[in-house]
Design a protein around this motif. Structure first.
Motif, mmCIF file in Angstrom:
data_model
loop_
_atom_site.group_PDB
_atom_site.id
_atom_site.type_symbol
_atom_site.label_atom_id
_atom_site.label_comp_id
_atom_site.label_asym_id
_atom_site.label_seq_id
_atom_site.Cartn_x
_atom_site.Cartn_y
_atom_site.Cartn_z
ATOM 1 N N LEU A 97 0.738 -1.153 -0.030
ATOM 2 C CA LEU A 97 0.095 -0.085 0.070
ATOM 3 C C LEU A 97 0.815 1.239 0.067
ATOM 4 C CD1 LEU A 97 -2.760 -1.026 2.441
ATOM 5 C CD2 LEU A 97 -2.952 -1.217 -0.038
ATOM 6 N N PHE A 98 1.859 1.104 0.765
ATOM 7 C CA PHE A 98 2.909 2.178 0.765
ATOM 8 C C PHE A 98 3.242 2.619 -0.838
ATOM 9 C CE2 PHE A 98 6.381 4.893 2.259
ATOM 10 C CZ PHE A 98 6.232 5.393 3.424
ATOM 11 N N TYR A 99 3.845 1.635 -1.212
ATOM 12 C CA TYR A 99 4.445 1.587 -2.489
ATOM 13 C C TYR A 99 3.398 2.509 -3.576
ATOM 14 C CZ TYR A 99 8.883 -0.173 -1.313
ATOM 15 O OH TYR A 99 10.162 -0.498 -0.687
ATOM 16 N N ALA A 100 1.914 1.669 -3.539
ATOM 17 C CA ALA A 100 0.916 2.058 -4.318
ATOM 18 C C ALA A 100 0.608 3.433 -4.205
ATOM 19 C CB ALA A 100 -0.232 1.057 -4.193
ATOM 20 N N LEU A 101 0.627 3.962 -3.062
ATOM 21 C CA LEU A 101 0.436 5.490 -2.810
ATOM 22 C C LEU A 101 1.582 6.287 -3.242
ATOM 23 C CD1 LEU A 101 -0.646 5.324 0.940
ATOM 24 C CD2 LEU A 101 -1.976 6.224 -1.131
ATOM 25 N N LEU A 102 2.833 5.858 -3.149
ATOM 26 C CA LEU A 102 3.981 6.678 -3.590
ATOM 27 C C LEU A 102 3.815 6.692 -5.272
ATOM 28 C CD1 LEU A 102 6.925 5.625 -1.375
ATOM 29 C CD2 LEU A 102 5.931 7.953 -1.534
ATOM 30 N N LYS A 104 1.339 6.446 -7.062
ATOM 31 C CA LYS A 104 0.079 7.294 -7.332
ATOM 32 C C LYS A 104 0.561 8.782 -7.089
ATOM 33 C CE LYS A 104 -4.793 7.976 -6.377
ATOM 34 N NZ LYS A 104 -5.968 7.663 -5.447
ATOM 35 N N GLU A 105 1.097 9.028 -6.119
ATOM 36 C CA GLU A 105 1.568 10.386 -5.753
ATOM 37 C C GLU A 105 2.430 10.969 -7.016
ATOM 38 O OE1 GLU A 105 2.356 13.825 -3.599
ATOM 39 O OE2 GLU A 105 1.003 12.191 -3.015
ATOM 40 N N PHE A 106 3.393 10.243 -7.589
ATOM 41 C CA PHE A 106 4.093 10.660 -8.553
ATOM 42 C C PHE A 106 3.619 10.475 -10.061
ATOM 43 C CE2 PHE A 106 7.171 10.597 -5.160
ATOM 44 C CZ PHE A 106 7.652 11.687 -4.965
ATOM 45 N N GLY A 107 2.427 9.675 -10.068
ATOM 46 C CA GLY A 107 1.701 9.594 -11.277
ATOM 47 C C GLY A 107 2.403 8.708 -12.327
ATOM 48 N N LYS A 108 2.951 7.446 -11.620
ATOM 49 C CA LYS A 108 3.770 6.442 -12.248
ATOM 50 C C LYS A 108 2.891 5.067 -12.378
ATOM 51 C CE LYS A 108 7.825 8.570 -12.593
ATOM 52 N NZ LYS A 108 8.611 8.634 -13.894
ATOM 53 N N GLU A 109 1.675 5.214 -12.558
ATOM 54 C CA GLU A 109 0.713 4.030 -12.481
ATOM 55 C C GLU A 109 0.971 3.207 -13.723
ATOM 56 O OE1 GLU A 109 -1.830 7.031 -10.071
ATOM 57 O OE2 GLU A 109 -0.535 7.133 -11.728
ATOM 58 N N SER A 110 1.393 3.933 -14.777
ATOM 59 C CA SER A 110 1.638 3.461 -16.099
ATOM 60 C C SER A 110 2.856 2.171 -15.949
ATOM 61 C CB SER A 110 2.078 4.260 -17.075
ATOM 62 O OG SER A 110 3.157 5.054 -16.983
ATOM 63 N N LEU A 111 3.557 2.540 -15.000
ATOM 64 C CA LEU A 111 4.674 1.395 -14.942
ATOM 65 C C LEU A 111 4.208 -0.218 -14.479
ATOM 66 C CD1 LEU A 111 7.472 3.451 -13.066
ATOM 67 C CD2 LEU A 111 7.296 2.747 -15.504
ATOM 68 N N TYR A 112 3.024 0.290 -13.999
ATOM 69 C CA TYR A 112 2.359 -1.227 -13.292
ATOM 70 C C TYR A 112 1.173 -1.589 -14.245
ATOM 71 C CZ TYR A 112 5.138 -1.194 -9.185
ATOM 72 O OH TYR A 112 6.093 -0.988 -8.359
ATOM 73 N N ALA A 113 1.183 -1.182 -15.473
ATOM 74 C CA ALA A 113 -0.016 -1.383 -16.439
ATOM 75 C C ALA A 113 0.115 -2.786 -17.107
ATOM 76 C CB ALA A 113 -0.266 -0.345 -17.491
#
Length: 113
Positions: A97-102, A104-113
């Protein structure tokens, strides 16, 4: 249900309980990316009071894994924000959860797509 699915289900439930606003998909993908560390009690959580651990999160996750190029102060501020979001009295700040929040915070969700 596999152990991984059980962990993801648990993290999704905790995320909803804390009102973190994370998608189930992102939580699942970040959890998968953590590999076997989620099964070790000490490695499964992040201690916001341990500066050396927070430095490791900054270097290994934010800079190396996510490729965030920002000043140390900005990275430290984001980590502090996540610590507060997860609750300063919450002893179980799950790394997924900590890493998921980070992420999201930096807008890097595409790295996990």
């Amino acid at each position: 249900m596999s152990k991984l699915d059980e962990k993801i289900e648990h993290y999704v439930a905790v995320s909803k309980e804390l009102g973190l606003g994370l998608s189930d998909d992102l939580i699942g993908r970040v959890t998968e990316g953590l590999g076997p560390s989620i099964y070790k009690q000490d490695a499964e959580t992040v201690s916001c009071t341990d500066q050396s651990e927070l430095d490791t999160v900054k270097k290994n996750f934010l800079q190396n894994k996510l490729g965030v190029e920002a000043e140390d102060a900005a990275l430290d501020a984001a980590i502090k924000k996540v610590c507060e979001l997860m609750g300063t009295s919450n002893r179980n700040k799950y790394r997924a959860l900590f890493y998921a929040l980070l992420t999201k915070e930096f807008g890097k969700e595409s790295l996990y797509a």
